[in-house]
Design a protein around this motif. Sequence first.
Motif, PDB file in Angstrom:
ATOM      1  N   HIS A 107      44.554  36.958  40.331  1.00  0.00           N
ATOM      2  CA  HIS A 107      43.919  37.431  41.571  1.00  0.00           C
ATOM      3  C   HIS A 107      42.402  37.347  41.474  1.00  0.00           C
ATOM      4  O   HIS A 107      41.800  37.858  40.541  1.00  0.00           O
ATOM      5  CB  HIS A 107      44.328  38.872  41.891  1.00  0.00           C
ATOM      6  CG  HIS A 107      43.519  39.452  43.017  1.00  0.00           C
ATOM      7  ND1 HIS A 107      43.356  38.798  44.225  1.00  0.00           N
ATOM      8  CD2 HIS A 107      42.787  40.599  43.126  1.00  0.00           C
ATOM      9  CE1 HIS A 107      42.572  39.521  45.015  1.00  0.00           C
ATOM     10  NE2 HIS A 107      42.205  40.613  44.371  1.00  0.00           N
ATOM     11  N   HIS A 109      39.501  38.759  42.716  1.00  0.00           N
ATOM     12  CA  HIS A 109      39.003  39.946  43.411  1.00  0.00           C
ATOM     13  C   HIS A 109      37.563  39.689  43.868  1.00  0.00           C
ATOM     14  O   HIS A 109      36.664  39.587  43.038  1.00  0.00           O
ATOM     15  CB  HIS A 109      39.093  41.149  42.460  1.00  0.00           C
ATOM     16  CG  HIS A 109      38.642  42.425  43.095  1.00  0.00           C
ATOM     17  ND1 HIS A 109      39.369  43.601  43.019  1.00  0.00           N
ATOM     18  CD2 HIS A 109      37.546  42.728  43.823  1.00  0.00           C
ATOM     19  CE1 HIS A 109      38.723  44.546  43.665  1.00  0.00           C
ATOM     20  NE2 HIS A 109      37.625  44.044  44.163  1.00  0.00           N
ATOM     21  N   TRP A 146      35.519  39.247  40.192  1.00  0.00           N
ATOM     22  CA  TRP A 146      36.256  39.237  38.923  1.00  0.00           C
ATOM     23  C   TRP A 146      37.671  38.739  39.119  1.00  0.00           C
ATOM     24  O   TRP A 146      38.152  38.640  40.253  1.00  0.00           O
ATOM     25  CB  TRP A 146      36.190  40.570  38.197  1.00  0.00           C
ATOM     26  CG  TRP A 146      36.749  41.806  38.855  1.00  0.00           C
ATOM     27  CD1 TRP A 146      36.431  42.296  40.090  1.00  0.00           C
ATOM     28  CD2 TRP A 146      37.679  42.742  38.264  1.00  0.00           C
ATOM     29  NE1 TRP A 146      37.100  43.483  40.302  1.00  0.00           N
ATOM     30  CE2 TRP A 146      37.874  43.780  39.213  1.00  0.00           C
ATOM     31  CE3 TRP A 146      38.356  42.811  37.050  1.00  0.00           C
ATOM     32  CZ2 TRP A 146      38.727  44.862  38.970  1.00  0.00           C
ATOM     33  CZ3 TRP A 146      39.191  43.890  36.813  1.00  0.00           C
ATOM     34  CH2 TRP A 146      39.370  44.897  37.758  1.00  0.00           C
ATOM     35  N   HIS A 148      41.640  39.268  37.846  1.00  0.00           N
ATOM     36  CA  HIS A 148      42.591  40.121  37.119  1.00  0.00           C
ATOM     37  C   HIS A 148      44.002  39.827  37.605  1.00  0.00           C
ATOM     38  O   HIS A 148      44.190  39.272  38.691  1.00  0.00           O
ATOM     39  CB  HIS A 148      42.221  41.608  37.226  1.00  0.00           C
ATOM     40  CG  HIS A 148      42.345  42.207  38.599  1.00  0.00           C
ATOM     41  ND1 HIS A 148      43.551  42.553  39.180  1.00  0.00           N
ATOM     42  CD2 HIS A 148      41.402  42.529  39.520  1.00  0.00           C
ATOM     43  CE1 HIS A 148      43.338  43.072  40.375  1.00  0.00           C
ATOM     44  NE2 HIS A 148      42.039  43.058  40.620  1.00  0.00           N
ATOM     45  N   HIS A 150      47.845  40.554  39.097  1.00  0.00           N
ATOM     46  CA  HIS A 150      48.245  41.374  40.251  1.00  0.00           C
ATOM     47  C   HIS A 150      49.750  41.298  40.484  1.00  0.00           C
ATOM     48  O   HIS A 150      50.195  41.270  41.639  1.00  0.00           O
ATOM     49  CB  HIS A 150      47.500  40.848  41.485  1.00  0.00           C
ATOM     50  CG  HIS A 150      47.127  41.872  42.503  1.00  0.00           C
ATOM     51  ND1 HIS A 150      48.043  42.713  43.111  1.00  0.00           N
ATOM     52  CD2 HIS A 150      45.925  42.177  43.046  1.00  0.00           C
ATOM     53  CE1 HIS A 150      47.398  43.469  43.992  1.00  0.00           C
ATOM     54  NE2 HIS A 150      46.114  43.173  43.961  1.00  0.00           N
ATOM     55  N   HIS A 396      40.513  49.136  48.463  1.00  0.00           N
ATOM     56  CA  HIS A 396      40.137  47.723  48.294  1.00  0.00           C
ATOM     57  C   HIS A 396      40.893  46.839  49.272  1.00  0.00           C
ATOM     58  O   HIS A 396      42.070  47.049  49.518  1.00  0.00           O
ATOM     59  CB  HIS A 396      40.443  47.282  46.861  1.00  0.00           C
ATOM     60  CG  HIS A 396      40.375  45.796  46.645  1.00  0.00           C
ATOM     61  ND1 HIS A 396      39.277  45.043  46.991  1.00  0.00           N
ATOM     62  CD2 HIS A 396      41.268  44.909  46.121  1.00  0.00           C
ATOM     63  CE1 HIS A 396      39.509  43.768  46.690  1.00  0.00           C
ATOM     64  NE2 HIS A 396      40.715  43.663  46.171  1.00  0.00           N
ATOM     65  N   HIS A 398      41.659  42.652  50.166  1.00  0.00           N
ATOM     66  CA  HIS A 398      41.556  41.252  49.775  1.00  0.00           C
ATOM     67  C   HIS A 398      41.074  40.425  50.966  1.00  0.00           C
ATOM     68  O   HIS A 398      41.229  40.819  52.110  1.00  0.00           O
ATOM     69  CB  HIS A 398      42.929  40.701  49.380  1.00  0.00           C
ATOM     70  CG  HIS A 398      43.519  41.277  48.128  1.00  0.00           C
ATOM     71  ND1 HIS A 398      44.402  40.568  47.350  1.00  0.00           N
ATOM     72  CD2 HIS A 398      43.364  42.464  47.513  1.00  0.00           C
ATOM     73  CE1 HIS A 398      44.772  41.306  46.309  1.00  0.00           C
ATOM     74  NE2 HIS A 398      44.170  42.472  46.389  1.00  0.00           N
ATOM     75  N   HIS A 446      44.738  48.163  49.322  1.00  0.00           N
ATOM     76  CA  HIS A 446      45.370  49.169  48.463  1.00  0.00           C
ATOM     77  C   HIS A 446      44.364  50.066  47.775  1.00  0.00           C
ATOM     78  O   HIS A 446      43.162  49.798  47.785  1.00  0.00           O
ATOM     79  CB  HIS A 446      46.248  48.471  47.408  1.00  0.00           C
ATOM     80  CG  HIS A 446      45.540  47.481  46.531  1.00  0.00           C
ATOM     81  ND1 HIS A 446      44.931  47.842  45.354  1.00  0.00           N
ATOM     82  CD2 HIS A 446      45.351  46.138  46.665  1.00  0.00           C
ATOM     83  CE1 HIS A 446      44.416  46.760  44.790  1.00  0.00           C
ATOM     84  NE2 HIS A 446      44.639  45.712  45.559  1.00  0.00           N
ATOM     85  N   HIS A 448      42.671  51.143  44.456  1.00  0.00           N
ATOM     86  CA  HIS A 448      42.435  50.388  43.219  1.00  0.00           C
ATOM     87  C   HIS A 448      42.564  51.240  41.960  1.00  0.00           C
ATOM     88  O   HIS A 448      42.185  50.800  40.867  1.00  0.00           O
ATOM     89  CB  HIS A 448      41.103  49.642  43.250  1.00  0.00           C
ATOM     90  CG  HIS A 448      41.162  48.285  42.601  1.00  0.00           C
ATOM     91  ND1 HIS A 448      41.272  48.122  41.234  1.00  0.00           N
ATOM     92  CD2 HIS A 448      41.171  47.037  43.129  1.00  0.00           C
ATOM     93  CE1 HIS A 448      41.310  46.820  40.960  1.00  0.00           C
ATOM     94  NE2 HIS A 448      41.251  46.143  42.098  1.00  0.00           N
TER      95      HIS A 448
HETATM   96 CU1  C2O Z   1      41.302  44.023  42.272  1.00  0.00          CU
HETATM   97 CU2  C2O Z   1      44.371  43.832  44.896  1.00  0.00          CU
HETATM   98  O1  C2O Z   1      42.864  43.895  43.539  1.00  0.00           O
END
Ligand code: C2O
Length: 492
Positions: A107, A109, A146, A148, A150, A396, A398, A446, A448
């Motif tokens: 993902h 971000h 960044w 990460h 998911h 957060h 997306h 969502h 975080h």
């Molecule tokens: Cu840092 Cu849905 O993510």
Amino acid sequence: MTKIINDYLFDESAFDYHDAAFKALIRPDTKRRALKIPAILKADKVEGGTIYYTIHAQVGETRILDGKATRTWGYNGSLLGPLIQYESGKHYHLTLVNELPEVTTWHWHGLNIPGPIEDGGPHAPVQPGESKEIEFDVHQPTMTAWLHPHPCPHTAEQVWRGLAAPVTVVNPLDNLPQLPHDWGIDDIPVIFQDRTFHDNQWDYQADYDMDGTLGDTALVNGTANAEFTVTRPWLRLRVLNGANRRELRLNTDKNIVMTQIASDGGFLPHAVPLTKIMLTTAERAELLLDLSAYKKGDQLLLKADDTVILTLTVGEFTEDNRVELPSKLKEIDRGFTGGVDHQVIMSGMDDAVKINGKLYDMTRIDDRQEIGKNEIWDVSNTNDDMPGMGMIHPFHMHGMEFLVLSRNGKEPYPNELGYKDTIAVNPGEHVRLLVEFNVAGIFMYHCHILEHEDTGMMAQIEVFDPKHPKHWNLKDLCAKNGVDSMAANMKM
Ligand code: C2O
Ligand code: CU
Ligand code: CU
């Protein structure tokens, strides 16, 4: 003169101190080590205007404390990952290789690329032993993002094991070229995380907390008791709170003024001088520190709460990189008024967390918004039934960077006036966001706190383009990957 901000801006009672499970940070009993600086990822090739990168998710071992190495996960290495640099206006081709024993996703971000596949949320799994190729264009301002994993519902555990990497976007049109930009010399990543060591190992199940897993040892870029030798008077710190749950309350032993120039989505309209800053999980801040008054051997201690996380030791200044900071860093038009188009109510703690009264369902589309339209989102946190109780949920989204229009009807904090993708919402607060998507698809929004996300404090929006209507047939991979997250995480 602009006022120097010397508090954390947030309501102290909402900090996690009150939590019975709160673990204070301790300084590890290990020798000081040089701060690790992620290498810069090299392109495999550049062909016909496309830049090719390959990123392996892999298992390894990392020497973090004295004694035994720690079993860790990382991208193209044993822990965390290289700096992945994007230039706005360019086209990228990525090969994602999963060498882990389980399914994962990549993902991005903070990158505004189509969902749900390129964006790399739960709908974009790569099975163990397999690889996947994606392609996308980057069109964004200069910023720090960044990478990460998911996968539903194992994001928290995979991040805990070490998967996270710094990402930057450079946009030549939006750059302040005179800012420090020599990676590892005067442009320094500060990826903050916390872990508990069990005989030098990490044990996610043992430390698991439904309200967000905390560790007692602070790591910066995967380094415990880190030290960085300063060789230029101006330092640009790219701070990322990469913790699963812990709020980073960053301060220094000398209360020096740190000038915040950028937040999640790039430069702030004006620089904000502060001595303390709070970042909830996934938030980023670029800070300029002026150490020109320091002499060789002087030290500045960066702290999270009362615990030192990074020692800056002044070496020999080899070059003066200070310049006059312009009074305006970026033109941002926040003049937008209108009614609320979307409501997000974050409620509950522990296993009761919900968004708009529901748990995440990968097959359900919770909301829709048209591409290219400005709409107002009202995001609230109802954990305020008892005074002084409740917790901050970092919200957060997306797929785009939003503007914060207000907090409880008031101006947002001075360092929230730029573009962001993650915003702390205190118990009892309503935060109004101005949201415009420029890419279509299915995107997550969502809390975080990664354990809240895995428990189901997540929803998804369809961003639609009326000129290119799409029909989505979304599959439930959560069930396949882990039945339900709580049961999966509680497995001993
Ligand atoms: Cu840092 Cu849905 O993510
Ligand atoms: Cu994200
Ligand atoms: Cu939460």
